[in-house]
Motif scaffolding. Structure first.
Motif, PDB file in Angstrom:
ATOM      1  N   MET A   1     -33.059   4.961  18.164  1.00 29.81           N
ATOM      2  CA  MET A   1     -34.399   5.220  18.584  1.00 29.81           C
ATOM      3  C   MET A   1     -35.228   3.960  18.519  1.00 29.81           C
ATOM      4  N   ASP A 226     -29.767  13.861  20.645  1.00 34.23           N
ATOM      5  CA  ASP A 226     -29.056  12.998  19.697  1.00 34.23           C
ATOM      6  C   ASP A 226     -27.963  13.868  19.098  1.00 34.23           C
ATOM      7  N   GLY A 230     -28.318  10.312  12.324  1.00 35.29           N
ATOM      8  CA  GLY A 230     -27.995   9.989  10.931  1.00 35.29           C
ATOM      9  C   GLY A 230     -26.491   9.941  10.749  1.00 35.29           C
ATOM     10  N   THR A 231     -25.825   9.196  11.627  1.00 33.84           N
ATOM     11  CA  THR A 231     -24.356   9.160  11.562  1.00 33.84           C
ATOM     12  C   THR A 231     -23.882   8.635  10.200  1.00 33.84           C
ATOM     13  N   PRO A 342     -36.447   6.839   5.197  1.00 32.95           N
ATOM     14  CA  PRO A 342     -35.013   6.695   5.445  1.00 32.95           C
ATOM     15  C   PRO A 342     -34.255   6.316   4.174  1.00 32.95           C
ATOM     16  N   VAL A 343     -33.011   6.702   4.146  1.00 27.48           N
ATOM     17  CA  VAL A 343     -32.142   6.324   3.027  1.00 27.48           C
ATOM     18  C   VAL A 343     -31.840   4.829   3.095  1.00 27.48           C
ATOM     19  N   SER A 346     -32.226  -0.938   5.286  1.00 28.35           N
ATOM     20  CA  SER A 346     -32.243  -1.760   6.505  1.00 28.35           C
ATOM     21  C   SER A 346     -32.983  -1.065   7.650  1.00 28.35           C
ATOM     22  N   VAL A 369     -33.867  10.976   2.703  1.00 31.77           N
ATOM     23  CA  VAL A 369     -32.879  11.852   3.328  1.00 31.77           C
ATOM     24  C   VAL A 369     -32.571  11.293   4.714  1.00 31.77           C
ATOM     25  N   LYS A 388     -41.842   5.306   7.812  1.00 27.57           N
ATOM     26  CA  LYS A 388     -40.707   4.458   8.191  1.00 27.57           C
ATOM     27  C   LYS A 388     -41.245   3.141   8.717  1.00 27.57           C
ATOM     28  N   ALA A 390     -39.632   0.039  10.171  1.00 28.78           N
ATOM     29  CA  ALA A 390     -38.416  -0.645  10.645  1.00 28.78           C
ATOM     30  C   ALA A 390     -38.703  -2.126  10.846  1.00 28.78           C
ATOM     31  N   TYR A 394     -37.142  -3.850  16.303  1.00 32.85           N
ATOM     32  CA  TYR A 394     -36.386  -2.614  16.491  1.00 32.85           C
ATOM     33  C   TYR A 394     -37.183  -1.651  17.363  1.00 32.85           C
ATOM     34  N   ASP A 400     -34.426  10.206  18.950  1.00 31.79           N
ATOM     35  CA  ASP A 400     -34.519  10.245  17.488  1.00 31.79           C
ATOM     36  C   ASP A 400     -35.813  10.884  17.009  1.00 31.79           C
TER      37      ASP A 400
HETATM   38  N1  LIG Z   1     -32.343  -1.215  12.119  1.00 32.23           N
HETATM   39  C1  LIG Z   1     -32.824  -0.002  12.309  1.00 32.23           C
HETATM   40  N2  LIG Z   1     -34.098   0.270  12.002  1.00 32.23           N
HETATM   41  C2  LIG Z   1     -34.601   1.487  12.155  1.00 32.23           C
HETATM   42  N3  LIG Z   1     -33.898   2.544  12.607  1.00 32.23           N
HETATM   43  C3  LIG Z   1     -32.616   2.342  12.944  1.00 32.23           C
HETATM   44  C4  LIG Z   1     -32.015   1.085  12.801  1.00 32.23           C
HETATM   45  N4  LIG Z   1     -30.731   1.183  13.188  1.00 32.23           N
HETATM   46  C5  LIG Z   1     -30.543   2.467  13.573  1.00 32.23           C
HETATM   47  N5  LIG Z   1     -31.689   3.158  13.419  1.00 32.23           N
HETATM   48  C6  LIG Z   1     -31.955   4.554  13.772  1.00 32.23           C
HETATM   49  O1  LIG Z   1     -32.205   5.303  12.595  1.00 32.23           O
HETATM   50  C7  LIG Z   1     -31.516   6.529  12.711  1.00 32.23           C
HETATM   51  C8  LIG Z   1     -31.231   7.059  11.324  1.00 32.23           C
HETATM   52  O2  LIG Z   1     -32.391   7.671  10.785  1.00 32.23           O
HETATM   53  P1  LIG Z   1     -33.393   6.948   9.828  1.00 32.23           P
HETATM   54  O3  LIG Z   1     -34.055   5.825  10.517  1.00 32.23           O
HETATM   55  O4  LIG Z   1     -34.335   7.976   9.338  1.00 32.23           O
HETATM   56  O5  LIG Z   1     -32.527   6.305   8.683  1.00 32.23           O
HETATM   57  S1  LIG Z   1     -31.593   6.938   7.577  1.00 32.23           S
HETATM   58  O6  LIG Z   1     -30.504   7.641   8.237  1.00 32.23           O
HETATM   59  O7  LIG Z   1     -32.390   7.850   6.730  1.00 32.23           O
HETATM   60  O8  LIG Z   1     -31.151   5.812   6.749  1.00 32.23           O
HETATM   61  C9  LIG Z   1     -30.298   6.188  13.506  1.00 32.23           C
HETATM   62  O9  LIG Z   1     -29.864   7.322  14.176  1.00 32.23           O
HETATM   63  P2  LIG Z   1     -28.324   7.529  14.620  1.00 32.23           P
HETATM   64  O10 LIG Z   1     -27.909   6.264  15.333  1.00 32.23           O
HETATM   65  O11 LIG Z   1     -28.369   8.714  15.518  1.00 32.23           O
HETATM   66  O12 LIG Z   1     -27.558   7.774  13.373  1.00 32.23           O
HETATM   67  C10 LIG Z   1     -30.793   5.136  14.466  1.00 32.23           C
HETATM   68  O13 LIG Z   1     -31.247   5.701  15.666  1.00 32.23           O
END
Ligand SMILES: Nc1ncnc2c1ncn2[C@@H]1O[C@H](COP(=O)(O)OS(=O)(=O)O)[C@@H](OP(=O)(O)O)[C@H]1O
Length: 444
Positions: A1, A226, A230-231, A342-343, A346, A369, A388, A390, A394, A400
């Motif tokens: 996203m 999606d 949160g893969t 976010p968890v 990064s 979470v 959040k 980022a 980004y 997302d």
């Molecule tokens: N560098 C960076 N910065 C910000 N966000 C990013 C970044 N890289 C990825 N993503 C996106 O974050 C999705 C995961 O959700 P969160 O951002 O809430 O993070 S977390 O899962 O809680 O750690 C994750 O979703 P999925 O790719 O669907 O898993 C990404 O879309």
């Protein structure tokens, strides 16, 4: 996203209303000062933006599958043009059922990943993880939507492509995806959906995935998916979400969030993961079983959001009877409020949010979470704020956020960026102002 901006914040205006939010340099530019009065103005602006066209301009997907829908043409037309209170009801019905199916698919794949009985985690070209579940959910949801509404009426924007699946040497992986999709679609009748008459072949599955090639846009209608948000959480046996939204003329009109590991009751969360695996082996699950996740959904303009338990294998889905309404929290004392983030450090600066939280009087530990489960948590009042931040550069992807945003808004919350603007869903990725601020509610 992706957002060029680097931050997301959900906030309660009464909690953060007079605060200047300055993000750390590496996490992007400082947002403007937001005062309570400006938030109030934004709210009235938001209300004005909620009108719908009676008949939408449809964006047709030219990439029709060989297994074209058997749904009657007149039924499709009825679904796509009917105005009034039932607007989007058919779309919501299908979307909830499709997400329910996707959730059980994900549960099986996650279980097998944990038990190491299925294909491992793969890396995409940007090094982010992807599994059989991502492709399989995308293929399944794409197939269900196309089957239900007709390929000419369905345009989908989704996260995955078929590049890695089509590479030489990926035949075992593709076979795994095809099997996972067919196993899932075999359950379609239990969910009140029509499955394929014959199992899908590799080309059908690849076509269903690659059909999700919408480029979005400010006019017309498209679905944003999606398949596994949160893969990282997913591969770690933790939280993740399946997120499906319908966007029409740049406005999210319905959203469904499947949260397979987020139980119906917050108090079950603390012992959910490890404990439920042991208990479910000892005692058969019931329809009220605590070890299930939930599906939350909302339609634009209804002023309500709903939650239902995950459906149980081999049992018919009794939706919407099993759904209960959810509402954002009414807590307006910062000391009692919980913020989500976010968890992954990064993905968002924990130190910055900690400083911000402290400065506005938030005293409780953050709820960290994975994924859009954060939106679900806030929509049902388990937490009050989401922040959040980022890194600079980004860009947020609309898949997302879309489903989560409408659920929060219909559950009584507000979502904006740091400038107080509503999020724009008319592009695939968006440069929302940094940081994005999502207000949890306006009960003050
Ligand atoms: N560098 C960076 N910065 C910000 N966000 C990013 C970044 N890289 C990825 N993503 C996106 O974050 C999705 C995961 O959700 P969160 O951002 O809430 O993070 S977390 O899962 O809680 O750690 C994750 O979703 P999925 O790719 O669907 O898993 C990404 O879309």
């Amino acid at each position: 996203m992706p957002l060029n901006s680097t931050s997301l914040v959900f906030r309660a205006p009464n909690l953060l209303g007079q605060t200047r939010i300055t993000s750390p340099k590496k996490f992007g530019a400082a947002p403007s000062l937001q005062t309570w009065s400006s938030w109030s103005m934004k709210k009235s602006h938001q209300k004005r933006c909620f009108g719908f066209p009676v008949v939408s301009q449809l964006k047709f997907n030219q990439n029709c599958p060989s297994f074209a829908s058997s749904v009657m043409e007149d039924e499709r037309n009825l679904v796509l043009t009917s105005p009034g209170p039932d607007r989007y009801s058919k779309e919501l019905d299908v979307a909830v059922r499709a997400v329910q199916m996707a959730c059980s698919l994900c549960q099986k794949v996650q279980e097998s990943l944990i038990l190491k009985t299925s294909s491992p985690v793969h890396s995409k070209h940007d090094n982010s993880p992807v599994t059989v579940a991502d492709w399989s959910v995308q293929a399944t949801v794409s197939w269900i939507l196309t089957e239900s509404f007709g390929c000419r009426n369905v345009s989908i924007l989704a996260e995955e492509d078929v590049q890695s699946l089509s590479e030489p040497g990926s035949s075992a992986l593709l076979a795994d995806v095809v099997k996972t999709v067919n196993d899932c679609l075999a359950e379609a009748p239990h969910l009140g959906l029509k499955g394929p008459e014959m199992p899908l072949g590799s080309s059908d599955v690849l076509e269903a995935i690659s059909r999700c090639n919408s480029t979005g846009g400010p006019t017309g209608r498209f679905w944003a998916l999606d398949p596994v948000d949160g893969t990282l959480g997913f591969v770690r046996g933790d939280q993740y979400a399946v997120a499906l939204a319908l966007i029409e003329d740049g406005e999210v009109v319905l959203g469904v969030l499947g949260c397979p590991n987020y139980p119906m009751k917050k108090e079950w969360l603390s012992y959910h993961h490890r404990y439920h695996r042991i208990i479910s082996k000892l005692t058969p699950t019931t329809s009220e079983s605590w070890d299930k996740g939930c599906v939350i959904y909302a339609r634009r303009g209804r002023g309500e959001a709903w939650m239902q338990p995950l459906h149980q294998k081999n049992k018919p889905l009794s939706w919407p009877n099993t759904a209960i309404p959810v509402r954002v929290s009414s807590i307006d004392n910062p000391a009692l409020a919980t913020f989500c983030e976010p968890v992954e450090k990064s993905n968002s600066s924990h130190s910055f949010t900690a400083g911000l939280a402290h400065s506005v009087g938030l005293r409780k530990e953050p709820l960290r979470v994975y994924s859009m489960v954060k939106y679900a948590a806030i929509a049902r009042g388990d937490a009050e704020i989401f922040m959040k931040f980022a890194r600079t550069g980004y860009k947020e992807k609309i898949w997302d956020h879309a489903a989560g945003v409408i659920i929060i808004e219909e559950a009584g919350g507000v979502v904006t960026d740091a400038g107080g603007s509503r999020l724009d869903f008319s592009k695939v990725s968006e440069n929302w102002k940094d940081p994005i601020i999502l207000l949890q509610h306006y009960s003050i």
